[in-house]
Every structure is written in C-alpha cells, then in structure tokens.
Design a protein around this motif. Structure first.
Motif, PDB file in Angstrom:
ATOM      1  N   ILE A  78       0.942  -1.106   0.022  1.00 41.21           N
ATOM      2  CA  ILE A  78      -0.138  -0.095   0.010  1.00 41.21           C
ATOM      3  C   ILE A  78       0.755   1.302   0.107  1.00 41.21           C
ATOM      4  CG2 ILE A  78      -1.661   1.218   1.387  1.00 41.21           C
ATOM      5  CD1 ILE A  78      -2.607  -1.263   2.240  1.00 41.21           C
ATOM      6  N   ILE A  79       2.018   1.297   0.896  1.00 39.18           N
ATOM      7  CA  ILE A  79       2.863   2.251   0.769  1.00 39.18           C
ATOM      8  C   ILE A  79       3.426   2.632  -0.722  1.00 39.18           C
ATOM      9  CG2 ILE A  79       5.135   3.239   1.879  1.00 39.18           C
ATOM     10  CD1 ILE A  79       4.059   1.752   4.460  1.00 39.18           C
ATOM     11  N   ASN A  80       3.809   1.615  -1.074  1.00 37.94           N
ATOM     12  CA  ASN A  80       4.372   1.704  -2.481  1.00 37.94           C
ATOM     13  C   ASN A  80       3.586   2.157  -3.487  1.00 37.94           C
ATOM     14  OD1 ASN A  80       7.122   0.510  -1.673  1.00 37.94           O
ATOM     15  ND2 ASN A  80       6.428  -1.629  -2.243  1.00 37.94           N
ATOM     16  N   SER A  81       2.488   2.150  -3.398  1.00 36.37           N
ATOM     17  CA  SER A  81       1.355   2.698  -4.342  1.00 36.37           C
ATOM     18  C   SER A  81       1.610   4.337  -4.245  1.00 36.37           C
ATOM     19  CB  SER A  81       0.263   2.299  -3.955  1.00 36.37           C
ATOM     20  OG  SER A  81      -0.377   3.094  -2.901  1.00 36.37           O
ATOM     21  N   LEU A  82       2.445   4.728  -3.204  1.00 33.44           N
ATOM     22  CA  LEU A  82       2.521   6.314  -3.225  1.00 33.44           C
ATOM     23  C   LEU A  82       3.380   6.829  -4.065  1.00 33.44           C
ATOM     24  CD1 LEU A  82       2.489   6.727   0.721  1.00 33.44           C
ATOM     25  CD2 LEU A  82       0.673   7.021  -0.759  1.00 33.44           C
ATOM     26  N   PHE A  83       4.344   5.925  -4.986  1.00 36.10           N
ATOM     27  CA  PHE A  83       5.139   6.420  -6.016  1.00 36.10           C
ATOM     28  C   PHE A  83       4.205   6.845  -7.173  1.00 36.10           C
ATOM     29  CE2 PHE A  83       8.239   3.424  -3.715  1.00 36.10           C
ATOM     30  CZ  PHE A  83       9.321   4.295  -3.885  1.00 36.10           C
ATOM     31  N   PHE A  88       1.268   5.197   8.025  1.00 38.51           N
ATOM     32  CA  PHE A  88       0.578   5.495   6.583  1.00 38.51           C
ATOM     33  C   PHE A  88      -0.787   6.176   7.107  1.00 38.51           C
ATOM     34  CE2 PHE A  88      -3.057   4.300   4.033  1.00 38.51           C
ATOM     35  CZ  PHE A  88      -2.492   4.412   2.614  1.00 38.51           C
ATOM     36  N   ALA A  89      -1.537   5.735   8.157  1.00 35.12           N
ATOM     37  CA  ALA A  89      -2.702   6.269   8.456  1.00 35.12           C
ATOM     38  C   ALA A  89      -2.526   7.886   8.607  1.00 35.12           C
ATOM     39  CB  ALA A  89      -3.532   5.524   9.828  1.00 35.12           C
ATOM     40  N   GLU A  90      -1.506   8.240   9.547  1.00 39.10           N
ATOM     41  CA  GLU A  90      -1.473   9.694   9.687  1.00 39.10           C
ATOM     42  C   GLU A  90      -1.171  10.455   8.484  1.00 39.10           C
ATOM     43  OE1 GLU A  90       1.912   9.701  12.297  1.00 39.10           O
ATOM     44  OE2 GLU A  90       0.724   9.022  14.026  1.00 39.10           O
ATOM     45  N   VAL A  91      -0.283   9.886   7.514  1.00 41.64           N
ATOM     46  CA  VAL A  91      -0.065  10.361   6.290  1.00 41.64           C
ATOM     47  C   VAL A  91      -1.486  10.593   5.319  1.00 41.64           C
ATOM     48  CG1 VAL A  91       0.687   9.939   3.834  1.00 41.64           C
ATOM     49  CG2 VAL A  91       2.045   9.578   5.757  1.00 41.64           C
ATOM     50  N   ALA A  92      -2.163   9.423   5.356  1.00 41.59           N
ATOM     51  CA  ALA A  92      -3.646   9.555   4.715  1.00 41.59           C
ATOM     52  C   ALA A  92      -4.458  10.506   5.396  1.00 41.59           C
ATOM     53  CB  ALA A  92      -4.101   8.148   4.818  1.00 41.59           C
ATOM     54  N   GLU A 100      -7.550   4.517  -5.342  1.00 40.01           N
ATOM     55  CA  GLU A 100      -7.294   3.341  -5.242  1.00 40.01           C
ATOM     56  C   GLU A 100      -6.361   2.736  -3.963  1.00 40.01           C
ATOM     57  OE1 GLU A 100      -6.715   5.455  -7.520  1.00 40.01           O
ATOM     58  OE2 GLU A 100      -8.010   4.680  -9.334  1.00 40.01           O
ATOM     59  N   THR A 101      -5.472   3.664  -3.621  1.00 42.60           N
ATOM     60  CA  THR A 101      -4.523   3.280  -2.134  1.00 42.60           C
ATOM     61  C   THR A 101      -5.678   3.490  -1.191  1.00 42.60           C
ATOM     62  OG1 THR A 101      -2.870   4.516  -3.315  1.00 42.60           O
ATOM     63  CG2 THR A 101      -2.812   4.345  -0.969  1.00 42.60           C
ATOM     64  N   ILE A 102      -6.412   4.387  -0.768  1.00 41.98           N
ATOM     65  CA  ILE A 102      -7.396   4.312   0.123  1.00 41.98           C
ATOM     66  C   ILE A 102      -8.145   3.097   0.328  1.00 41.98           C
ATOM     67  CG2 ILE A 102      -9.476   5.606   1.352  1.00 41.98           C
ATOM     68  CD1 ILE A 102      -6.632   6.953   1.310  1.00 41.98           C
ATOM     69  N   GLU A 103      -8.724   2.656  -0.989  1.00 42.86           N
ATOM     70  CA  GLU A 103      -9.492   1.353  -1.089  1.00 42.86           C
ATOM     71  C   GLU A 103      -8.756   0.180  -0.505  1.00 42.86           C
ATOM     72  OE1 GLU A 103     -12.878   0.859  -1.397  1.00 42.86           O
ATOM     73  OE2 GLU A 103     -13.084   3.116  -1.516  1.00 42.86           O
ATOM     74  N   GLN A 104      -7.582   0.348  -1.084  1.00 43.86           N
ATOM     75  CA  GLN A 104      -6.724  -0.786  -0.661  1.00 43.86           C
ATOM     76  C   GLN A 104      -6.382  -1.184   0.574  1.00 43.86           C
ATOM     77  OE1 GLN A 104      -2.925  -0.528  -2.809  1.00 43.86           O
ATOM     78  NE2 GLN A 104      -2.031  -2.465  -2.384  1.00 43.86           N
ATOM     79  N   TYR A 105      -6.131   0.336   1.232  1.00 41.19           N
ATOM     80  CA  TYR A 105      -5.943   0.398   2.620  1.00 41.19           C
ATOM     81  C   TYR A 105      -7.242  -0.415   3.625  1.00 41.19           C
ATOM     82  CZ  TYR A 105      -5.103   1.952   7.446  1.00 41.19           C
ATOM     83  OH  TYR A 105      -4.895   1.935   8.773  1.00 41.19           O
ATOM     84  N   PRO A 140      -4.443  -6.333  24.494  1.00 41.68           N
ATOM     85  CA  PRO A 140      -4.721  -4.981  24.031  1.00 41.68           C
ATOM     86  C   PRO A 140      -3.585  -4.407  23.507  1.00 41.68           C
ATOM     87  CG  PRO A 140      -5.856  -5.178  25.898  1.00 41.68           C
ATOM     88  CD  PRO A 140      -4.983  -6.304  26.016  1.00 41.68           C
ATOM     89  N   SER A 141      -2.185  -4.798  23.586  1.00 39.37           N
ATOM     90  CA  SER A 141      -1.040  -4.223  23.190  1.00 39.37           C
ATOM     91  C   SER A 141      -0.830  -4.458  21.621  1.00 39.37           C
ATOM     92  CB  SER A 141       0.269  -4.820  23.748  1.00 39.37           C
ATOM     93  OG  SER A 141       0.319  -6.237  23.598  1.00 39.37           O
ATOM     94  N   ILE A 142      -1.666  -5.333  21.168  1.00 36.75           N
ATOM     95  CA  ILE A 142      -1.984  -5.715  19.691  1.00 36.75           C
ATOM     96  C   ILE A 142      -3.000  -4.593  19.195  1.00 36.75           C
ATOM     97  CG2 ILE A 142      -2.315  -7.208  17.877  1.00 36.75           C
ATOM     98  CD1 ILE A 142       0.450  -7.589  19.384  1.00 36.75           C
ATOM     99  N   LYS A 143      -2.794  -3.625  18.408  1.00 37.70           N
ATOM    100  CA  LYS A 143      -3.585  -2.595  17.907  1.00 37.70           C
ATOM    101  C   LYS A 143      -4.318  -3.100  16.670  1.00 37.70           C
ATOM    102  CE  LYS A 143      -2.224  -0.037  21.486  1.00 37.70           C
ATOM    103  NZ  LYS A 143      -3.206  -0.035  22.839  1.00 37.70           N
ATOM    104  N   MET A 144      -5.406  -2.514  16.632  1.00 40.48           N
ATOM    105  CA  MET A 144      -6.460  -2.670  15.198  1.00 40.48           C
ATOM    106  C   MET A 144      -5.595  -1.611  14.454  1.00 40.48           C
ATOM    107  SD  MET A 144      -8.827  -4.706  15.466  1.00 40.48           S
ATOM    108  CE  MET A 144      -9.752  -5.870  16.808  1.00 40.48           C
ATOM    109  N   ALA A 145      -5.781  -1.838  13.242  1.00 40.38           N
ATOM    110  CA  ALA A 145      -5.266  -1.016  12.034  1.00 40.38           C
ATOM    111  C   ALA A 145      -6.500   0.297  12.040  1.00 40.38           C
ATOM    112  CB  ALA A 145      -5.346  -1.263  10.816  1.00 40.38           C
ATOM    113  N   PRO A 146      -6.076   1.405  12.218  1.00 41.98           N
ATOM    114  CA  PRO A 146      -7.122   2.749  12.605  1.00 41.98           C
ATOM    115  C   PRO A 146      -7.609   3.052  11.279  1.00 41.98           C
ATOM    116  CG  PRO A 146      -4.656   3.749  12.197  1.00 41.98           C
ATOM    117  CD  PRO A 146      -4.485   2.058  12.242  1.00 41.98           C
TER     118      PRO A 146
END
Length: 219
Positions: free
Chosen positions: A87-92, A158-162, A170-175, A207-213
């Motif tokens: 997903i990050i690579n799609s930023l190219f 990535f979430a902070e960048v987005a 397409e990148t947002i949908e992929q995330y 809970p130390s394992i966080k969900m993707a925001p």
C-alpha cells in the motif's frame, strides 16, 4: 483399538478404585485404610488430569500460533497486495516527492521484515515438530508479538499520512481492504495471547496488539 486404549487411559482410576473395593472387602481392610487408598488414587488422577489438560491446551495454542504466523506472513508480508508495504509503495504513483522518500525507506524495511518473518516461520515449523511446546512457545509468541508491534508502526505512519495528504482513491480502497483482514488477524492474536496467559504464563497484554486505524479521508 483406540477405544480400548481410551478406556484404560481415562478409566484407570475407576478400575483401580473398584479393585481396591474388592480387595478391601475380601481382605477386610479397616475403613480408614480403604478411604486413604481411594483418596490417594483420586489425588493422583486429578493431578495427572490437570497435566494432560495443560499439555492439550499447549498443543492447541502452539498449532494456533503456527497458523497465525503463517497467515501473517502470506497475507501481510512478501508480495501480497494486502501488505502495508504494498500500500505504501502505491504512493510512488503520486506527485509528492516527499512521500517517495518515505516509501523508499519503507521498501528497505520490507526486505528486513520479509527475511525475519520467513526465518521465524521456518524455525517455528522445526520447533513444532519436536512437540516440546513448553520449551519454545513463550519465546516464539513474544517474537511474533514483537514483529507485529513493529509492523503496526508502519500502519500507524500510513494512517497519519492518509489523514493529512490527499491520496489516490485506489490506495485508500486498498487500505480499507487491508484493515478488514488485518483487524480479524489482530482479534485472533489477542484471543491466543489471552489463552496463553492462563497456560504458559505469557505476560503480554492482548490489547497491546492494536487494530489498524480508520482513515478520515473521503473517497
């Protein structure tokens, strides 16, 4: 054959108590001796049952850990389109050169993650075949936890960048597709950690394992 083995494995205590009762009756044992014999059999039976139950839970937990680790590697690492690195690579594809620099640094991290995760899965397969779950389960669980924790850093970045920069639809949908599967994995990992805290003295808080925001950017 298996049925006969199960009877002797699970019913030995009942058979032994019956034998003691017969012997006590025929030999006219004092009631105190008879009760002491039965109590000893019951104590041994409960102790062995507890050990057997713990070993079974360790076995099931080790199998779950192996499956989760393999799932994490195949779905969220390597060349998977659901990898956060993919997903990050799609930023190219964007015109923002600052994002290119960050994506390039993440690309280097992906190689390290792939090597680490591949090596970990190979070692886990080898350890699992030994059936010595109590010897490796705590260490292996902590290593997978550490791997996932570090992976979470890239998800958060990535979430902070987005949330601050407009990205391709397409990148947002992929995330978003990534979030659905990744958060299911997180829930399963949390359940495994909660179970291991009871049988293997794992000191990791689920809970130390966080969900993707979620990301706020509109598509």
């Amino acid at each position: 054959m298996h049925a006969i083995k199960a009877v002797f494995t699970k019913g030995w205590a009942a058979m032994l108590i019956a034998a003691l009762a017969i012997a006590g009756f025929l030999l006219e044992w004092p009631m105190e001796a008879f009760i002491a014999g039965i109590a000893s059999v019951l104590i041994i039976f409960m102790a062995l049952s507890a050990v057997t139950a713990r070993e079974k839970m360790l076995d099931e937990s080790a199998e779950s850990l192996k499956e989760l680790s393999g799932y994490f590697y195949h779905r969220f690492m390597g060349e998977s389109s659901l990898s956060i690195f993919a997903i990050i690579n799609s930023l190219f594809k964007t015109d923002n050169t600052r994002l290119w620099e960050w994506a390039r640094s993440c690309d280097n991290a992906q190689r390290v993650f792939n090597t680490w995760c591949d090596s970990f899965n190979t070692r886990l397969e080898t350890d699992h075949r030994t059936r010595r779950f109590s010897a490796y389960l705590r260490i292996s669980t902590k290593e997978l936890w550490l791997m996932v924790k570090m992976y979470q850093e890239y998800i958060q970045q990535f979430a902070e960048v987005a949330n601050h920069i407009e990205l391709p639809v397409e990148t947002i949908e992929q995330y978003k597709r990534f979030c659905v599967e990744y958060n299911t994995f997180v829930g399963q990992f949390r359940d495994l950690l909660a179970g291991l805290r009871r049988v293997a003295r794992i000191e990791i808080e689920p809970p130390s394992i966080k969900m993707a925001p979620d990301i706020k950017q509109a598509t």
